[in-house]
Design a protein around this motif. Structure first.
Motif, PDB file in Angstrom:
ATOM      1  N   ALA A 170       0.816  -1.500   0.334  1.00 49.17           N
ATOM      2  CA  ALA A 170       0.082  -0.190   0.227  1.00 49.17           C
ATOM      3  C   ALA A 170       1.016   1.129   0.064  1.00 49.17           C
ATOM      4  O   ALA A 170       0.591   1.978  -0.728  1.00 49.17           O
ATOM      5  N   GLY A 171       2.002   0.633   0.106  1.00 52.60           N
ATOM      6  CA  GLY A 171       3.058   2.434   0.480  1.00 52.60           C
ATOM      7  C   GLY A 171       2.988   3.393  -0.244  1.00 52.60           C
ATOM      8  O   GLY A 171       3.887   3.698  -0.735  1.00 52.60           O
ATOM      9  N   LYS A 172       3.751   1.386  -1.224  1.00 54.80           N
ATOM     10  CA  LYS A 172       3.992   1.895  -2.483  1.00 54.80           C
ATOM     11  C   LYS A 172       2.579   2.486  -3.879  1.00 54.80           C
ATOM     12  O   LYS A 172       3.337   3.209  -4.201  1.00 54.80           O
ATOM     13  N   GLU A 173       1.817   1.987  -3.067  1.00 59.36           N
ATOM     14  CA  GLU A 173       0.346   3.796  -4.085  1.00 59.36           C
ATOM     15  C   GLU A 173       0.386   4.306  -3.527  1.00 59.36           C
ATOM     16  O   GLU A 173      -1.188   5.146  -3.263  1.00 59.36           O
ATOM     17  N   GLN A 174       0.985   5.176  -2.319  1.00 61.25           N
ATOM     18  CA  GLN A 174       0.554   6.154  -1.677  1.00 61.25           C
ATOM     19  C   GLN A 174      -0.590   6.234  -0.517  1.00 61.25           C
ATOM     20  O   GLN A 174      -1.313   7.221  -0.145  1.00 61.25           O
ATOM     21  N   LEU A 175      -0.828   4.906  -0.026  1.00 60.73           N
ATOM     22  CA  LEU A 175      -1.451   4.586   0.669  1.00 60.73           C
ATOM     23  C   LEU A 175      -0.870   3.888   2.291  1.00 60.73           C
ATOM     24  O   LEU A 175      -0.516   2.912   2.284  1.00 60.73           O
ATOM     25  N   PHE A 176      -1.129   4.511   3.470  1.00 65.33           N
ATOM     26  CA  PHE A 176      -0.722   4.340   4.833  1.00 65.33           C
ATOM     27  C   PHE A 176      -1.023   3.478   5.383  1.00 65.33           C
ATOM     28  O   PHE A 176      -2.586   3.974   5.613  1.00 65.33           O
ATOM     29  N   ILE A 177      -1.208   2.630   5.659  1.00 70.87           N
ATOM     30  CA  ILE A 177      -1.330   1.344   6.949  1.00 70.87           C
ATOM     31  C   ILE A 177      -0.878   0.870   7.880  1.00 70.87           C
ATOM     32  O   ILE A 177      -0.265  -0.120   7.471  1.00 70.87           O
ATOM     33  N   PRO A 178      -1.020   1.681   8.403  1.00 71.23           N
ATOM     34  CA  PRO A 178       0.113   1.686   9.688  1.00 71.23           C
ATOM     35  C   PRO A 178      -0.337   0.055  10.537  1.00 71.23           C
ATOM     36  O   PRO A 178      -1.294  -0.471  10.507  1.00 71.23           O
ATOM     37  N   ARG A 179       0.586  -0.379  11.602  1.00 70.55           N
ATOM     38  CA  ARG A 179       0.473  -1.428  11.835  1.00 70.55           C
ATOM     39  C   ARG A 179      -0.692  -1.751  12.995  1.00 70.55           C
ATOM     40  O   ARG A 179      -1.255  -2.999  13.528  1.00 70.55           O
ATOM     41  N   ASN A 180      -0.049  -0.804  13.746  1.00 69.22           N
ATOM     42  CA  ASN A 180      -1.241  -0.957  14.946  1.00 69.22           C
ATOM     43  C   ASN A 180      -2.872  -0.725  14.727  1.00 69.22           C
ATOM     44  O   ASN A 180      -3.816  -1.170  15.576  1.00 69.22           O
ATOM     45  N   ILE A 181      -3.521  -0.412  13.172  1.00 73.81           N
ATOM     46  CA  ILE A 181      -4.589  -1.276  12.937  1.00 73.81           C
ATOM     47  C   ILE A 181      -4.792  -2.762  12.387  1.00 73.81           C
ATOM     48  O   ILE A 181      -6.010  -3.366  12.027  1.00 73.81           O
ATOM     49  N   LEU A 182      -3.974  -2.933  12.264  1.00 78.59           N
ATOM     50  CA  LEU A 182      -3.568  -4.711  12.205  1.00 78.59           C
ATOM     51  C   LEU A 182      -3.862  -5.753  12.945  1.00 78.59           C
ATOM     52  O   LEU A 182      -2.913  -5.550  13.790  1.00 78.59           O
ATOM     53  N   TYR A 183      -4.747  -6.995  12.116  1.00 81.76           N
ATOM     54  CA  TYR A 183      -4.172  -7.789  13.702  1.00 81.76           C
ATOM     55  C   TYR A 183      -4.418  -8.814  12.626  1.00 81.76           C
ATOM     56  O   TYR A 183      -6.068  -9.451  11.864  1.00 81.76           O
ATOM     57  N   GLN A 184      -3.609  -9.840  13.108  1.00 76.95           N
ATOM     58  CA  GLN A 184      -3.642 -11.477  12.498  1.00 76.95           C
ATOM     59  C   GLN A 184      -2.604 -12.471  13.244  1.00 76.95           C
ATOM     60  O   GLN A 184      -2.078 -12.053  14.194  1.00 76.95           O
ATOM     61  N   HIS A 185      -3.472 -13.023  13.534  1.00 74.90           N
ATOM     62  CA  HIS A 185      -2.602 -14.732  14.650  1.00 74.90           C
ATOM     63  C   HIS A 185      -3.389 -16.213  13.472  1.00 74.90           C
ATOM     64  O   HIS A 185      -4.299 -15.866  12.172  1.00 74.90           O
ATOM     65  N   LYS A 186      -3.048 -16.886  13.537  1.00 75.53           N
ATOM     66  CA  LYS A 186      -3.707 -18.380  13.083  1.00 75.53           C
ATOM     67  C   LYS A 186      -5.564 -18.214  12.859  1.00 75.53           C
ATOM     68  O   LYS A 186      -5.856 -18.448  11.874  1.00 75.53           O
ATOM     69  N   GLN A 187      -5.680 -17.653  13.782  1.00 73.75           N
ATOM     70  CA  GLN A 187      -7.458 -17.755  13.870  1.00 73.75           C
ATOM     71  C   GLN A 187      -8.107 -16.328  13.316  1.00 73.75           C
ATOM     72  O   GLN A 187      -8.943 -15.649  13.033  1.00 73.75           O
ATOM     73  N   LEU A 188      -7.535 -15.780  12.922  1.00 77.66           N
ATOM     74  CA  LEU A 188      -7.797 -13.912  12.873  1.00 77.66           C
ATOM     75  C   LEU A 188      -6.832 -13.233  11.858  1.00 77.66           C
ATOM     76  O   LEU A 188      -5.653 -13.209  12.267  1.00 77.66           O
ATOM     77  N   THR A 189      -7.258 -12.859  10.885  1.00 78.44           N
ATOM     78  CA  THR A 189      -6.551 -11.652  10.195  1.00 78.44           C
ATOM     79  C   THR A 189      -8.249 -10.489   9.521  1.00 78.44           C
ATOM     80  O   THR A 189      -8.974 -10.478   9.048  1.00 78.44           O
TER      81      THR A 189
END
Length: 494
Positions: free
Chosen positions: A442-461
Motif C-alpha cells: 500500500a505504501g508504494k501506492e501512496q496509501l499508508f496502513i499503520p501496523r497498529n490497525i492490523l490484527y493477525q494470528h492463526k485464527q484471525l486476519t
C-alpha cells in the motif's frame, strides 16, 4: 540563529587587566576558543562593539580591536551595515581540528530499558492514510474555539488560576462536565468523584499505578486495546485474554478464569469494543457486575467513543448500575475537537479518588486550567452540543458510505457489520492474507496502513479501519487501492 543578545558571552569571555597580555588579545583568544569548541557556530551574528563593550565592562575601542583581530585571522566576517558574523570557513590552526563538544549521544551509566513501551504508532507522508478511528480535525469549529479560548486567556479573573499552586484543574470545568455526564450518561456524581487528566491513556496510567502490583492479573478481551495492555504490563501485571463475540466479552469465560485465578482488574470497552466495535449486551453487563461483586475485582470501563452513536441512544455505562463501588469509569471529553482541546477524565468513588489526586499532583501538577475553563464555557454555551450534532451527521454519512463500499466491493473477501457507533469499522477477512505485506504494498501506492490497525494470528486476519477522518473522495480512492492490493495478493496465493 539565536539573537546575539541571547549569547552568554560572559560565560566564555574573561580577562585579567593585570596580565602581561593585552585585554583585547585575551578577549580575542576567548572568542577563538569558543569558536573552536563550537559554542559559537558558523554564521552566528555577534553583538555590536558598543553593546558588547558595555556588557563586558571594557572600552568600545577595545572591542573594535578584538573584531579587527578576529577578522584579520579569518574567524569572523564583518559585513557593512549588517554586523559581525562567525565565518562559515574556520581557519586551520596548529591546535588541531575543532573540538567536538556536541551533546553526548549515549549516557555514561546503565538504565533499564522496556520493549513494552515501544510505540506502535507510525507516521507517514502519503496521499491517503488509514487509522484506527480518529475524528476529522477539518470539521472542528475553529472560530468558536478561538473566540472562547481568547476570551478566557484575556479575562483578568482567570490570571490567579495560572499560579503553580492551582492543582486539580478548573472547578468550573468540573462542574460543567459533571452536569454534562449526568445528562448524557446518567452518572449521578459530584466533583469529588471526578479527576481531570490529559487523555484516556493518562487516566489508565494513574489507575494502574494505584491498583496494580507485579503479578496482579488483568483480564481483557481479545483482541484488546494495545495501549491499555502496554500500561498494565508496564506495572508488572499479567494479562489474561478472554474471547469477544457479537455480544462483547465472554463473561462465562471470565467466570472460569476467576475459578482458577484471583483477578485484580477487568478492563473493558463495552460501548464499542476496541477494536471489533461490538457492544456488550445488557445481559452480560449485569452478569459482569454480579461476578465483580462476588470476586471483588475492579472493573475499568473505558468509554472512549460514547459520544459517537448513530442509530439509537447508546446503553448507559456500567458505572450507572454500580452500587458497590466496583467500576472505575474512564472517558475523554472534546474528542471531536482539535487534539489540544481534548481532556480525559476518571469517575470513581471518593476514597480512591483521593489517592489518584495525589499521583496526578506529582505527574501533572499544573494541568491546563485555561483549556478546561474554555471547555466549560463551551458546555455552558451549548457549543459542544451544536458541534457534536453537526459532526455526527457527517460521521454517520461517512460510516454509511464506508459500509456500502466495503459490502459492495469487498463482500466476497471480507465480513463487516455496520458499527452502531464510533469512528471505525472492523473488517475480518474470509481468506487470510499477509497484512504486513499488504501494508508494504500500500505504501508504494501512496496509501499508508499503520501496523497498529492490523490484527493477525492463526485464527484471525482483520483490520480496524477508521472512517471518521476521510472525506467521500478520499474514502473511495483509498478503498480502491486497498481492493486492488487485496485481489492481487489473493490471486498470487491461488
Amino acid at each position: 540563529m539565536p539573537s546575539p543578545v541571547e549569547i552568554p558571552y560572559r560565560s566564555f569571555i574573561s580577562f585579567d587587566r593585570h596580565s602581561n597580555t593585552s585585554v583585547y588579545l585575551q578577549i580575542s583568544n576567548a572568542f577563538i576558543s569558543a569558536i573552536r569548541r563550537n559554542i559559537l557556530p558558523a554564521n552566528t551574528k555577534l553583538l555590536g562593539t558598543r553593546a558588547l563593550a558595555a556588557l563586558l565592562g571594557t572600552h568600545r575601542n577595545t572591542m573594535v580591536s578584538v573584531y579587527d583581530e578576529l577578522a584579520s585571522q579569518g574567524w569572523i566576517v564583518i559585513k557593512p551595515n549588517q554586523g559581525a558574523f562567525i565565518s562559515a570557513t574556520i581557519p586551520q590552526t596548529t591546535d588541531g581540528p575543532l573540538l567536538d563538544i556536541s551533546y553526548p549521544k549515549e549516557t555514561g551509566f546503565t538504565f533499564r530499558k522496556s520493549s513494552l513501551l515501544d510505540s506502535p504508532y507510525e507516521r507517514g507522508h502519503y496521499d491517503y492514510i488509514f487509522n484506527d478511528g480518529i475524528p476529522d480535525v477539518r470539521l472542528t469549529q475553529i472560530d468558536d474555539l478561538a473566540r472562547i479560548y481568547s476570551a478566557t486567556l484575556k479575562r483578568k479573573s482567570n490570571r490567579r488560576k495560572m499560579d503553580y499552586y492551582h492543582q486539580d484543574g478548573s472547578e468550573y470545568f468540573k462542574e460543567q462536565l459533571q452536569g454534562y455526564l449526568r445528562l448524557s450518561r446518567g452518572l449521578q456524581i459530584s466533583a469529588s468523584n471526578m479527576l481531570i487528566t490529559r487523555s484516556v491513556e493518562m487516566s489508565l496510567f494513574i489507575i494502574a499505578e494505584i491498583l496494580l502490583q507485579p503479578g496482579d492479573i488483568v483480564v481483557v478481551g481479545t483482541p484488546s486495546y494495545f495501549s491499555a495492555n502496554m500500561i498494565f504490563q508496564k506495572n508488572g501485571a499479567r494479562i489474561l485474554p478472554i474471547p469477544v463475540d457479537d455480544e462483547g466479552i465472554d463473561v462465562c469465560a471470565l467466570a472460569e478464569v476467576c475459578q482458577r485465578h484471583t483477578v485484580r482488574m477487568v478492563y473493558i470497552t463495552p460501548q464499542q469494543h476496541y477494536p471489533t466495535t461490538v457492544t456488550l449486551s445488557a445481559q452480560r453487563r449485569m452478569l459482569l457486575l454480579q461476578l465483580a461483586q462476588q470476586q471483588r475485582f475492579a472493573i475499568v470501563e473505558d468509554d472512549h467513543d460514547y459520544d459517537f452513536h448513530y442509530e439509537r441512544q447508546p446503553m448507559l455505562p456500567l458505572a450507572t448500575l454500580d452500587t458497590h463501588g466496583l467500576v472505575i469509569y474512564v472517558g475523554s471529553f472534546g474528542k471531536s475537537l482539535v487534539p489540544g482541546f481534548r481532556t480525559g477524565f476518571i469517575v470513581a468513588p471518593e476514597n480512591i479518588m483521593l489517592e489518584m489526586r495525589k499521583l496526578l499532583g506529582i505527574i501533572d501538577r499544573q494541568g491546563d486550567v485555561l483549556i478546561e475553563q474554555a471547555l466549560g464555557e463551551m458546555i455552558e454555551e451549548g457549543v459542544i452540543h451544536r458541534h457534536l450534532k453537526k459532526s455526527l451527521t457527517i460521521y454517520r454519512e461517512r460510516r454509511d458510505q464506508m459500509t456500502r463500499i466495503v459490502q459492495h466491493q469487498f463482500g466476497e473477501h471480507i465480513n463487516m457489520a455496520k458499527p452502531q457507533g464510533g469512528l471505525a469499522c472492523w473488517l475480518a477477512f474470509k481468506t487470510p492474507i499477509n497484512l504486513m505485506q499488504l501494508s508494504r504494498d500500500a505504501g508504494k501506492e501512496q496509501l499508508f496502513i499503520p501496523r497498529n490497525i492490523l490484527y493477525q494470528h492463526k485464527q484471525l486476519t482483520a483490520i480496524r479501519l477508521g472512517f471518521g477522518h476521510l472525506s467521500g473522495v478520499e474514502m473511495e480512492n483509498s478503498l480502491d487501492i486497498l481492493k486492488m492490493l487485496i485481489e492481487r495478493q489473493l490471486k498470487t496465493q491461488s
